[in-house]
Design an enzyme around this catalytic site. Structure first.
Site, PDB file in Angstrom:
ATOM      1  N   TYR A 120       1.035  -1.116  -0.006  1.00  0.00           N
ATOM      2  CA  TYR A 120      -0.012  -0.086  -0.312  1.00  0.00           C
ATOM      3  C   TYR A 120       0.808   1.445  -0.148  1.00  0.00           C
ATOM      4  O   TYR A 120       0.673   2.065  -0.857  1.00  0.00           O
ATOM      5  CB  TYR A 120      -0.955   0.099   1.204  1.00  0.00           C
ATOM      6  CG  TYR A 120      -1.479   1.368   1.473  1.00  0.00           C
ATOM      7  CD1 TYR A 120      -2.726   1.875   0.861  1.00  0.00           C
ATOM      8  CD2 TYR A 120      -0.744   2.120   2.534  1.00  0.00           C
ATOM      9  CE1 TYR A 120      -3.398   3.009   1.233  1.00  0.00           C
ATOM     10  CE2 TYR A 120      -1.392   3.331   3.173  1.00  0.00           C
ATOM     11  CZ  TYR A 120      -2.708   3.835   2.274  1.00  0.00           C
ATOM     12  OH  TYR A 120      -3.321   5.023   2.502  1.00  0.00           O
ATOM     13  N   LYS A 124       1.566   4.299  -2.720  1.00  0.00           N
ATOM     14  CA  LYS A 124       1.294   5.661  -2.320  1.00  0.00           C
ATOM     15  C   LYS A 124       2.370   6.572  -2.462  1.00  0.00           C
ATOM     16  O   LYS A 124       2.378   7.806  -2.913  1.00  0.00           O
ATOM     17  CB  LYS A 124       0.999   5.776  -0.897  1.00  0.00           C
ATOM     18  CG  LYS A 124      -0.481   5.118  -0.332  1.00  0.00           C
ATOM     19  CD  LYS A 124      -1.756   5.883  -1.116  1.00  0.00           C
ATOM     20  CE  LYS A 124      -1.903   7.074  -0.448  1.00  0.00           C
ATOM     21  NZ  LYS A 124      -3.447   7.723  -0.994  1.00  0.00           N
TER      22      LYS A 124
END
Length: 321
Positions: A120, A124
Protein backbone atom coordinates in the site's frame (compact mmCIF):
# COMPACT_ATOMS: atom_id res chain seq x y z
CA UNK A 1 -14.96 15.60 2.81
CA UNK A 2 -18.35 16.02 1.15
CA UNK A 3 -20.03 17.22 4.34
CA UNK A 4 -17.16 19.64 5.06
CA UNK A 5 -17.32 21.14 1.57
CA UNK A 6 -21.12 21.49 1.64
CA UNK A 7 -20.95 23.20 5.05
CA UNK A 8 -18.62 25.79 3.55
CA UNK A 9 -21.04 26.43 0.70
CA UNK A 10 -19.27 24.61 -2.12
CA UNK A 11 -21.14 22.58 -4.74
CA UNK A 12 -19.85 19.02 -4.95
CA UNK A 13 -19.60 16.22 -7.49
CA UNK A 14 -18.68 12.74 -6.26
CA UNK A 15 -17.04 10.11 -8.46
CA UNK A 16 -16.88 6.55 -7.14
CA UNK A 17 -17.14 2.94 -8.20
CA UNK A 18 -20.45 2.70 -6.32
CA UNK A 19 -22.82 5.05 -4.54
CA UNK A 20 -21.74 4.77 -0.92
CA UNK A 21 -24.14 7.29 0.64
CA UNK A 22 -27.23 9.37 -0.09
CA UNK A 23 -27.15 13.17 -0.34
CA UNK A 24 -29.53 15.13 -2.54
CA UNK A 25 -27.13 18.11 -2.57
CA UNK A 26 -24.49 16.08 -4.40
CA UNK A 27 -24.24 15.00 -8.02
CA UNK A 28 -22.96 11.43 -8.22
CA UNK A 29 -20.95 9.94 -11.09
CA UNK A 30 -20.22 6.21 -11.09
CA UNK A 31 -17.42 4.53 -13.00
CA UNK A 32 -13.90 3.11 -13.09
CA UNK A 33 -11.13 5.39 -11.83
CA UNK A 34 -8.81 3.96 -14.48
CA UNK A 35 -11.08 4.95 -17.39
CA UNK A 36 -10.61 8.57 -18.42
CA UNK A 37 -13.88 8.56 -20.32
CA UNK A 38 -15.66 7.72 -17.02
CA UNK A 39 -13.87 10.47 -15.09
CA UNK A 40 -14.11 13.45 -17.43
CA UNK A 41 -17.90 14.03 -17.12
CA UNK A 42 -17.53 14.30 -13.31
CA UNK A 43 -14.72 16.86 -13.69
CA UNK A 44 -16.20 19.16 -16.33
CA UNK A 45 -16.87 22.62 -14.91
CA UNK A 46 -14.97 21.75 -11.71
CA UNK A 47 -12.23 24.00 -10.31
CA UNK A 48 -10.82 21.69 -7.61
CA UNK A 49 -10.53 17.89 -7.49
CA UNK A 50 -9.81 15.97 -4.28
CA UNK A 51 -8.33 12.54 -5.01
CA UNK A 52 -9.11 10.37 -1.96
CA UNK A 53 -9.62 6.97 -3.62
CA UNK A 54 -7.56 3.97 -2.51
CA UNK A 55 -8.07 0.33 -1.58
CA UNK A 56 -8.03 -0.19 2.20
CA UNK A 57 -4.48 -0.55 3.59
CA UNK A 58 -5.49 -3.91 5.08
CA UNK A 59 -6.05 -5.40 1.61
CA UNK A 60 -3.43 -7.83 0.30
CA UNK A 61 -4.29 -7.38 -3.39
CA UNK A 62 -1.03 -6.00 -4.82
CA UNK A 63 -2.43 -5.76 -8.33
CA UNK A 64 -5.37 -3.66 -7.11
CA UNK A 65 -3.08 -1.27 -5.19
CA UNK A 66 -0.95 -0.71 -8.30
CA UNK A 67 -3.97 -0.30 -10.56
CA UNK A 68 -5.84 2.19 -8.34
CA UNK A 69 -3.09 4.08 -6.55
CA UNK A 70 -0.68 4.42 -9.46
CA UNK A 71 -2.37 3.81 -12.81
CA UNK A 72 -5.66 5.31 -11.60
CA UNK A 73 -3.88 8.43 -10.37
CA UNK A 74 -2.18 8.92 -13.73
CA UNK A 75 -5.65 8.74 -15.29
CA UNK A 76 -7.04 11.25 -12.76
CA UNK A 77 -4.30 13.73 -13.69
CA UNK A 78 -4.95 13.32 -17.43
CA UNK A 79 -8.70 13.69 -16.93
CA UNK A 80 -8.27 16.81 -14.76
CA UNK A 81 -6.12 18.51 -17.40
CA UNK A 82 -8.49 17.54 -20.20
CA UNK A 83 -11.53 18.82 -18.24
CA UNK A 84 -9.83 22.11 -17.32
CA UNK A 85 -9.57 21.45 -13.57
CA UNK A 86 -7.15 23.98 -12.04
CA UNK A 87 -6.32 22.34 -8.68
CA UNK A 88 -5.73 18.74 -7.60
CA UNK A 89 -5.39 17.88 -3.89
CA UNK A 90 -4.21 14.33 -3.17
CA UNK A 91 -4.91 12.36 0.01
CA UNK A 92 -1.49 10.83 0.53
CA UNK A 93 -0.07 9.29 3.73
CA UNK A 94 2.65 10.12 6.23
CA UNK A 95 3.76 6.49 5.87
CA UNK A 96 5.50 7.35 2.57
CA UNK A 97 8.60 8.24 4.64
CA UNK A 98 8.27 5.46 7.27
CA UNK A 99 10.51 2.38 7.15
CA UNK A 100 9.69 0.84 10.53
CA UNK A 101 12.23 2.95 12.44
CA UNK A 102 11.58 5.82 14.85
CA UNK A 103 10.46 9.16 13.38
CA UNK A 104 10.20 11.99 15.90
CA UNK A 105 8.66 15.27 14.72
CA UNK A 106 9.47 14.29 11.14
CA UNK A 107 9.29 16.97 8.46
CA UNK A 108 8.23 16.76 4.83
CA UNK A 109 11.91 16.95 3.84
CA UNK A 110 12.47 13.34 4.93
CA UNK A 111 13.22 11.15 1.87
CA UNK A 112 10.68 8.67 0.57
CA UNK A 113 11.03 5.24 2.16
CA UNK A 114 13.45 3.02 0.21
CA UNK A 115 11.97 0.00 1.99
CA UNK A 116 8.24 0.82 2.41
CA UNK A 117 6.47 -1.05 5.20
CA UNK A 118 3.89 -2.58 2.83
CA UNK A 119 2.71 -2.56 -0.77
CA UNK A 120 0.00 0.00 0.00
CA UNK A 121 2.72 2.45 1.04
CA UNK A 122 4.90 1.56 -1.94
CA UNK A 123 2.09 2.54 -4.32
CA UNK A 124 1.23 5.67 -2.29
CA UNK A 125 4.82 6.81 -2.88
CA UNK A 126 4.41 6.28 -6.63
CA UNK A 127 1.07 8.10 -6.48
CA UNK A 128 2.37 11.12 -4.57
CA UNK A 129 5.39 11.52 -6.88
CA UNK A 130 3.06 11.45 -9.89
CA UNK A 131 0.72 14.11 -8.49
CA UNK A 132 3.39 16.51 -7.23
CA UNK A 133 5.38 16.36 -10.46
CA UNK A 134 2.22 17.17 -12.47
CA UNK A 135 1.97 20.72 -11.08
CA UNK A 136 2.42 22.92 -14.17
CA UNK A 137 1.81 26.69 -14.28
CA UNK A 138 1.90 26.64 -18.09
CA UNK A 139 -1.15 24.37 -18.10
CA UNK A 140 -2.79 26.39 -15.28
CA UNK A 141 -2.76 23.18 -13.25
CA UNK A 142 -1.59 23.15 -9.63
CA UNK A 143 -1.18 20.16 -7.33
CA UNK A 144 -0.45 19.44 -3.68
CA UNK A 145 -0.57 16.39 -1.37
CA UNK A 146 -1.92 16.07 2.16
CA UNK A 147 -0.24 13.46 4.36
CA UNK A 148 -2.51 12.54 7.28
CA UNK A 149 -1.49 9.96 9.85
CA UNK A 150 -3.68 7.53 11.78
CA UNK A 151 -7.09 8.84 10.67
CA UNK A 152 -9.93 8.00 13.06
CA UNK A 153 -13.43 9.20 13.92
CA UNK A 154 -17.13 8.31 13.81
CA UNK A 155 -18.15 5.95 10.98
CA UNK A 156 -14.55 4.74 10.60
CA UNK A 157 -14.73 1.22 9.13
CA UNK A 158 -11.09 0.38 9.90
CA UNK A 159 -9.32 1.30 13.14
CA UNK A 160 -12.04 0.98 15.81
CA UNK A 161 -13.96 -2.05 14.45
CA UNK A 162 -10.69 -3.95 13.83
CA UNK A 163 -9.42 -3.06 17.32
CA UNK A 164 -12.63 -4.27 18.98
CA UNK A 165 -12.61 -7.48 16.94
CA UNK A 166 -9.06 -8.12 18.15
CA UNK A 167 -10.15 -7.48 21.75
CA UNK A 168 -13.06 -9.91 21.41
CA UNK A 169 -10.69 -12.62 20.18
CA UNK A 170 -8.29 -12.07 23.09
CA UNK A 171 -5.50 -10.43 21.06
CA UNK A 172 -5.32 -7.17 23.02
CA UNK A 173 -3.85 -8.45 26.28
CA UNK A 174 -0.27 -7.56 25.36
CA UNK A 175 1.44 -4.31 24.42
CA UNK A 176 4.58 -4.23 22.30
CA UNK A 177 7.52 -2.38 23.82
CA UNK A 178 7.53 -0.21 26.94
CA UNK A 179 4.37 1.71 25.96
CA UNK A 180 6.16 5.06 25.72
CA UNK A 181 6.41 5.38 21.93
CA UNK A 182 4.58 8.49 20.70
CA UNK A 183 2.40 8.33 17.58
CA UNK A 184 0.18 10.78 15.70
CA UNK A 185 -3.53 10.03 15.39
CA UNK A 186 -5.66 12.48 13.39
CA UNK A 187 -9.37 13.13 13.77
CA UNK A 188 -11.16 12.92 10.44
CA UNK A 189 -12.59 16.45 10.67
CA UNK A 190 -9.06 17.83 11.03
CA UNK A 191 -7.99 15.87 7.96
CA UNK A 192 -10.89 17.36 6.00
CA UNK A 193 -10.01 20.84 7.29
CA UNK A 194 -6.45 20.39 6.02
CA UNK A 195 -7.67 19.35 2.56
CA UNK A 196 -10.00 22.33 2.22
CA UNK A 197 -7.33 24.78 3.42
CA UNK A 198 -4.93 23.30 0.87
CA UNK A 199 -7.43 23.82 -1.94
CA UNK A 200 -8.11 27.40 -0.85
CA UNK A 201 -4.40 28.29 -0.63
CA UNK A 202 -3.33 26.48 -3.81
CA UNK A 203 -2.79 28.88 -6.72
CA UNK A 204 -0.11 30.16 -9.09
CA UNK A 205 3.11 31.00 -7.19
CA UNK A 206 1.69 29.45 -4.01
CA UNK A 207 4.23 27.62 -1.77
CA UNK A 208 1.84 24.65 -1.91
CA UNK A 209 2.47 23.93 -5.60
CA UNK A 210 4.09 20.54 -6.05
CA UNK A 211 4.61 20.10 -2.29
CA UNK A 212 3.40 17.66 0.39
CA UNK A 213 2.07 18.65 3.83
CA UNK A 214 1.66 16.71 7.06
CA UNK A 215 -1.76 17.10 8.65
CA UNK A 216 -2.19 15.64 12.14
CA UNK A 217 -3.87 16.51 15.43
CA UNK A 218 -0.48 17.94 16.44
CA UNK A 219 -0.79 16.07 19.76
CA UNK A 220 1.49 12.99 19.71
CA UNK A 221 0.24 10.41 22.19
CA UNK A 222 1.66 7.06 23.42
CA UNK A 223 0.35 4.44 20.98
CA UNK A 224 -0.91 2.09 23.69
CA UNK A 225 -2.54 4.90 25.66
CA UNK A 226 -4.61 5.81 22.60
CA UNK A 227 -5.63 2.18 22.06
CA UNK A 228 -6.44 1.76 25.76
CA UNK A 229 -8.70 4.82 25.78
CA UNK A 230 -10.78 3.36 22.95
CA UNK A 231 -10.87 -0.11 24.52
CA UNK A 232 -11.84 1.07 28.01
CA UNK A 233 -14.30 3.58 26.53
CA UNK A 234 -16.14 0.63 24.99
CA UNK A 235 -15.88 -1.49 28.18
CA UNK A 236 -12.97 -3.71 27.11
CA UNK A 237 -9.84 -4.33 29.16
CA UNK A 238 -6.72 -2.44 28.16
CA UNK A 239 -3.45 -4.34 27.50
CA UNK A 240 -1.73 -5.36 30.73
CA UNK A 241 1.39 -7.29 29.68
CA UNK A 242 4.53 -6.07 27.90
CA UNK A 243 6.42 -7.90 25.14
CA UNK A 244 9.90 -6.49 24.37
CA UNK A 245 9.87 -4.83 20.96
CA UNK A 246 12.81 -6.78 19.59
CA UNK A 247 11.23 -10.10 20.63
CA UNK A 248 7.86 -9.24 19.06
CA UNK A 249 9.52 -8.07 15.83
CA UNK A 250 11.62 -11.22 15.39
CA UNK A 251 8.69 -13.49 16.26
CA UNK A 252 6.61 -11.70 13.60
CA UNK A 253 9.49 -11.99 11.12
CA UNK A 254 9.81 -15.71 11.84
CA UNK A 255 6.06 -16.18 11.41
CA UNK A 256 6.13 -14.35 8.06
CA UNK A 257 8.93 -16.66 6.84
CA UNK A 258 6.93 -19.74 7.90
CA UNK A 259 3.87 -18.39 6.08
CA UNK A 260 6.00 -17.80 2.97
CA UNK A 261 7.31 -21.38 3.05
CA UNK A 262 3.81 -22.80 3.50
CA UNK A 263 2.17 -20.53 0.90
CA UNK A 264 2.34 -23.14 -1.92
CA UNK A 265 0.28 -25.49 0.30
CA UNK A 266 -1.96 -23.22 2.39
CA UNK A 267 -3.52 -19.76 2.20
CA UNK A 268 -2.61 -18.05 5.48
CA UNK A 269 -3.17 -14.38 6.32
CA UNK A 270 -1.34 -13.61 9.57
CA UNK A 271 -2.39 -10.55 11.55
CA UNK A 272 0.87 -10.56 13.56
CA UNK A 273 3.28 -9.10 11.00
CA UNK A 274 6.59 -7.15 11.22
CA UNK A 275 4.81 -4.11 9.75
CA UNK A 276 2.15 -4.10 12.47
CA UNK A 277 4.76 -4.63 15.17
CA UNK A 278 6.69 -1.62 13.84
CA UNK A 279 3.56 0.53 13.77
CA UNK A 280 2.71 -0.43 17.35
CA UNK A 281 6.19 -0.28 18.87
CA UNK A 282 8.07 2.65 17.32
CA UNK A 283 7.83 6.43 17.50
CA UNK A 284 6.20 7.94 14.42
CA UNK A 285 4.90 11.47 14.73
CA UNK A 286 5.25 14.39 12.35
CA UNK A 287 5.66 18.16 12.32
CA UNK A 288 2.78 20.29 11.01
CA UNK A 289 4.87 23.48 10.92
CA UNK A 290 4.83 23.69 7.12
CA UNK A 291 1.02 23.45 7.03
CA UNK A 292 0.74 26.04 9.82
CA UNK A 293 3.00 28.43 7.93
CA UNK A 294 1.76 27.99 4.37
CA UNK A 295 -1.98 27.39 4.83
CA UNK A 296 -2.71 28.60 8.37
CA UNK A 297 -3.55 25.07 9.51
CA UNK A 298 -4.67 24.51 13.08
CA UNK A 299 -6.61 21.43 14.26
CA UNK A 300 -10.28 22.18 14.83
CA UNK A 301 -10.93 19.29 17.24
CA UNK A 302 -8.64 18.33 20.14
CA UNK A 303 -7.57 14.74 20.68
CA UNK A 304 -9.59 14.45 23.91
CA UNK A 305 -12.80 15.65 22.25
CA UNK A 306 -12.10 13.53 19.16
CA UNK A 307 -11.68 10.36 21.24
CA UNK A 308 -14.84 11.09 23.20
CA UNK A 309 -16.91 11.67 20.06
CA UNK A 310 -15.45 8.60 18.38
CA UNK A 311 -16.15 6.22 21.28
CA UNK A 312 -19.69 7.59 21.69
CA UNK A 313 -20.39 6.88 18.00
CA UNK A 314 -19.95 3.11 18.44
CA UNK A 315 -22.67 2.09 20.94
CA UNK A 316 -23.16 -1.17 18.99
CA UNK A 317 -19.53 -2.14 19.73
CA UNK A 318 -19.77 -1.42 23.46
CA UNK A 319 -19.41 -4.53 25.63
CA UNK A 320 -22.11 -5.03 28.24
CA UNK A 321 -20.76 -5.10 31.79
Amino acid sequence: MVEGLLTKGYSVNVFDIRKGFENDKVQFFLGDLCRKEDLVPALEGVMVAFHCASPAPSSDNRQLFYKVNYMGTKTVIEACIEAGVQKLVLTSSASVVFEGRDIKNGTEDLPYAKKPIDYYTETKILQEKEVLSASDPEKNFFTTAIRPHGIFGPRDPQLVPILIQAAKSGKMKFMIGDGKNLVDFTFVENVVHGHILAAEHLHRDSPLCGKAFHITNDEPVPFWEFMSRILTGLNYDDPKYHIPYWLAYYLALLLSLVVLLLSPLFVIKPTFTPMRVALAGTFHYYSCERAKRDMNYKPLVSLDEALQRTVQSYPHLCQAK
